[in-house]
Each structure stands twice: as structure tokens, then as C-alpha cells.
Design a protein around this motif. Structure first.
Motif, PDB file in Angstrom:
ATOM      1  N   LEU A  44       1.163  -1.413  -0.227  1.00 16.51           N
ATOM      2  CA  LEU A  44       0.064  -0.476   0.035  1.00 16.51           C
ATOM      3  C   LEU A  44       0.997   1.200   0.048  1.00 16.51           C
ATOM      4  N   GLU A  45       2.024   1.286  -0.146  1.00 22.85           N
ATOM      5  CA  GLU A  45       3.211   2.321   0.102  1.00 22.85           C
ATOM      6  C   GLU A  45       2.580   3.421  -0.584  1.00 22.85           C
ATOM      7  N   GLU A  46       2.191   3.181  -2.349  1.00 25.77           N
ATOM      8  CA  GLU A  46       2.283   3.825  -3.230  1.00 25.77           C
ATOM      9  C   GLU A  46       0.431   4.442  -2.727  1.00 25.77           C
ATOM     10  N   LYS A  47      -0.200   4.083  -1.779  1.00 24.95           N
ATOM     11  CA  LYS A  47      -1.433   5.023  -1.897  1.00 24.95           C
ATOM     12  C   LYS A  47      -1.427   6.065  -0.494  1.00 24.95           C
ATOM     13  N   LYS A  48       0.123   6.170  -0.393  1.00 24.92           N
ATOM     14  CA  LYS A  48      -0.229   6.553   1.359  1.00 24.92           C
ATOM     15  C   LYS A  48      -0.387   7.823   1.296  1.00 24.92           C
ATOM     16  N   ASN A  49      -0.690   8.443   0.212  1.00 21.18           N
ATOM     17  CA  ASN A  49      -0.330   9.753   0.457  1.00 21.18           C
ATOM     18  C   ASN A  49      -2.449   9.646  -0.411  1.00 21.18           C
ATOM     19  N   THR A  50      -3.200   9.081  -0.383  1.00 20.20           N
ATOM     20  CA  THR A  50      -4.139   8.683  -1.685  1.00 20.20           C
ATOM     21  C   THR A  50      -5.496   8.757   0.069  1.00 20.20           C
ATOM     22  N   LEU A  51      -6.566   9.351  -0.701  1.00 18.56           N
ATOM     23  CA  LEU A  51      -7.522   9.770   0.083  1.00 18.56           C
ATOM     24  C   LEU A  51      -8.433   8.831   0.540  1.00 18.56           C
ATOM     25  N   ILE A  52      -8.714   8.000   1.950  1.00 19.03           N
ATOM     26  CA  ILE A  52      -9.301   6.711   2.032  1.00 19.03           C
ATOM     27  C   ILE A  52     -10.824   6.729   1.414  1.00 19.03           C
ATOM     28  N   ASP A  53     -11.331   7.827   0.642  1.00 22.84           N
ATOM     29  CA  ASP A  53     -12.392   7.784   0.081  1.00 22.84           C
ATOM     30  C   ASP A  53     -12.371   7.545  -1.730  1.00 22.84           C
ATOM     31  N   ASN A  54     -11.051   7.263  -1.234  1.00 23.95           N
ATOM     32  CA  ASN A  54     -11.112   6.540  -3.030  1.00 23.95           C
ATOM     33  C   ASN A  54     -10.345   5.596  -3.068  1.00 23.95           C
ATOM     34  N   LEU A  55      -9.802   5.109  -2.251  1.00 24.73           N
ATOM     35  CA  LEU A  55      -9.619   3.797  -2.009  1.00 24.73           C
ATOM     36  C   LEU A  55     -10.118   2.247  -2.522  1.00 24.73           C
ATOM     37  N   SER A  56     -10.022   1.446  -2.732  1.00 26.63           N
ATOM     38  CA  SER A  56     -11.035   0.471  -3.435  1.00 26.63           C
ATOM     39  C   SER A  56     -10.901  -0.505  -2.480  1.00 26.63           C
ATOM     40  N   SER A  57     -12.505  -1.510  -2.222  1.00 26.06           N
ATOM     41  CA  SER A  57     -12.985  -2.059  -1.189  1.00 26.06           C
ATOM     42  C   SER A  57     -11.597  -3.404  -0.184  1.00 26.06           C
ATOM     43  N   GLY A  58     -10.571  -4.188  -1.240  1.00 26.21           N
ATOM     44  CA  GLY A  58      -9.678  -4.685  -1.105  1.00 26.21           C
ATOM     45  C   GLY A  58      -7.861  -3.438  -0.285  1.00 26.21           C
ATOM     46  N   GLU A  59      -8.084  -2.931  -0.789  1.00 21.83           N
ATOM     47  CA  GLU A  59      -7.024  -1.240  -0.327  1.00 21.83           C
ATOM     48  C   GLU A  59      -7.775  -1.186   0.995  1.00 21.83           C
ATOM     49  N   LEU A  60      -9.014  -0.579   1.082  1.00 18.99           N
ATOM     50  CA  LEU A  60      -9.230  -0.546   2.105  1.00 18.99           C
ATOM     51  C   LEU A  60      -9.555  -1.694   3.507  1.00 18.99           C
ATOM     52  N   GLN A  61     -10.155  -2.720   3.126  1.00 12.09           N
ATOM     53  CA  GLN A  61      -9.517  -4.403   3.957  1.00 12.09           C
ATOM     54  C   GLN A  61      -8.394  -3.710   4.172  1.00 12.09           C
ATOM     55  N   LYS A  62      -7.163  -4.121   3.520  1.00 11.69           N
ATOM     56  CA  LYS A  62      -5.352  -3.856   3.406  1.00 11.69           C
ATOM     57  C   LYS A  62      -5.334  -3.342   4.335  1.00 11.69           C
TER      58      LYS A  62
END
Length: 240
Positions: free
Chosen positions: A114-132
Motif C-alpha cells: 500500500l506504500e504507493e497509496k499512502k497519500n491517497t484519500l481513503i474515500d478513493n481506495l478500493s474495497s480491497g485496499e480498505l481491508q488491507k
């Protein structure tokens, strides 16, 4: 790791557990299976302490427990990194984190890809990314047992496999997982130990090879199953 004895619990005049004995082994993925309304989520809440049964004798041997419910309300307008660092604030009631804690978050994000997503708003994460991300919360909190209620719900097959692969890896590194899954074949691929909750307070607890038989599955679900289990193939089919 967890031994429950004499669990008795009635909810709205429905007896879910009647003097039940349940064991959760250490360093394994224990899967809770059964039809809706048989007490799978309730059992997770009993273990976590959210629900206080009328009668129970429970022995727990772990440092930190993390319970992930099926439905979560996420805060708006914060990044993934900010979501994870909130774990430190909840633990220690403070207003900032130090460099060691920041490094720990980065290590966990790397572990969970998930390191490339660290600055992404959680509103924009996929369901799989949210579970991780939720699993990351548990790792940052140093939990050694995870209670996960349908962690792969609302995911496509690829993300289900990715999340379960991560859990399998974490268990090999010393964690213990108790999860609720409804997909029998997915359960059989990732579970080590199984607790089947059936109607009329039926509870069956066994290792995978002993659990997945047509007779046991019918006891739990009340319908007929065919189990193919040999060196080359393992799958479960429903038939009537």
C-alpha cells in the motif's frame, strides 16, 4: 490461545449458545462457517468482549486483540497514512507521532503493498485496499490475534485472494486469525481450523481434512454436499 467453556447466550429469546465449549488454536487461520443467524458474528463479539454472555468461562493468551466488524464508517477527507496513524492516537491519547512510529507505518504499508497509496484519500481506495488498510491498523497496534467478520465481502475474486494471501502470510509470521467466511471453497483453501455453527446450537470443530466431509457439512447447513478431496483436487459442490 483462546479456550471458551460453558458459553451460554440468549438473544431476544433465541438461544445461540447453550453451554458450549470452543477452542481457538494459536498461529492458525480459524474459519467460522454456517448459515446466517447461527452466531458467527456474535461469537467474534463475545471473544472481543463487546458482548457479555449470561455464562462463560474464557481463558485468553494473547497480548493485543484487534476486531474488524463487517461494516465500518470511515472518516472523510483523510489520507491512508493519516488513517493508519490514528491507531497511535487511540492507543496513547497523544497529538503527534514520532519518527519511529512513522517508520513503522511505512513498513506496514510496504508489507501490505500500500506504500504507493499512502497519500491517497481513503474515500478513493478500493474495497480491497480498505481491508488491507484495516489490517494495517491491527499491525500498527501490535495485535497478535485478528478477529475479522467477512473481510472479503463486496470484493471481486482477485482482491479476495490478495487479502487472504496476506492473512496467510501474517499467520506464518506469528499472528492468529479468526475469520467469518461464507464461500466454502475459499474457506477450504485458506483455513487451517474450522468451527461450524449449525442450527439447534450444533458446533463442530475440526482441522480441514476432518471437517470437510459431506456428513459434517450437511449437519451444519442442512443440505447435501459432495466433497472432492484427493492429492490433485479439492472442492465442494452442493447437490440435492
Amino acid at each position: 490461545m483462546i479456550n471458551i467453556k460453558n458459553l451460554t447466550l440468549k438473544v431476544d429469546n433465541l438461544i445461540l449458545f447453550d453451554n458450549a465449549n470452543i477452542a481457538i488454536p494459536k498461529n492458525k487461520i480459524t474459519v467460522l462457517v454456517g448459515s446466517n443467524g447461527t452466531g458467527k458474528t456474535t461469537l467474534l463479539k463475545v471473544i472481543s468482549g463487546i458482548i457479555k454472555p449470561q455464562k462463560i468461562n474464557i481463558e485468553k493468551k494473547y497480548k493485543e486483540l484487534f476486531y474488524l466488524p463487517q461494516r465500518i464508517k470511515y472518516p472523510k477527507g483523510i489520507t491512508l497514512f493519516e488513517y493508519i496513524e490514528s491507531s497511535f492516537y487511540k492507543q496513547n491519547w497523544k497529538w503527534f507521532i514520532n519518527n519511529d512510529e512513522k517508520e513503522k507505518i511505512n513498513e506496514v504499508l510496504k508489507l501490505l503493498e500500500l506504500e504507493e497509496k499512502k497519500n491517497t484519500l481513503i474515500d478513493n481506495l478500493s474495497s480491497g485496499e480498505l481491508q488491507k488498510a484495516n489490517i494495517a491498523l491491527a499491525l500498527v497496534a501490535n495485535a497478535d490475534i485478528l478477529l475479522l467478520d467477512e473481510p472479503t465481502s463486496n470484493m471481486d475474486l482477485i482482491n479476495q485472494i490478495k487479502v487472504l494471501d496476506i492473512l496467510k502470510k501474517l499467520v506464518k509470521n506469528g499472528l492468529t486469525c479468526v475469520i467469518v467466511l461464507h464461500d466454502i471453497n475459499l474457506s477450504s483453501s485458506y483455513g487451517d481450523y474450522f468451527i461450524g455453527l449449525g442450527k439447534d446450537n450444533k458446533i463442530i470443530q475440526k482441522e480441514k481434512n476432518d471437517f470437510f466431509t459431506s456428513e459434517i457439512l450437511k449437519e451444519i447447513y442442512g443440505i447435501n454436499f459432495k466433497v472432492v478431496n484427493n492429492d490433485e483436487d479439492f472442492h465442494v459442490q452442493i447437490f440435492n
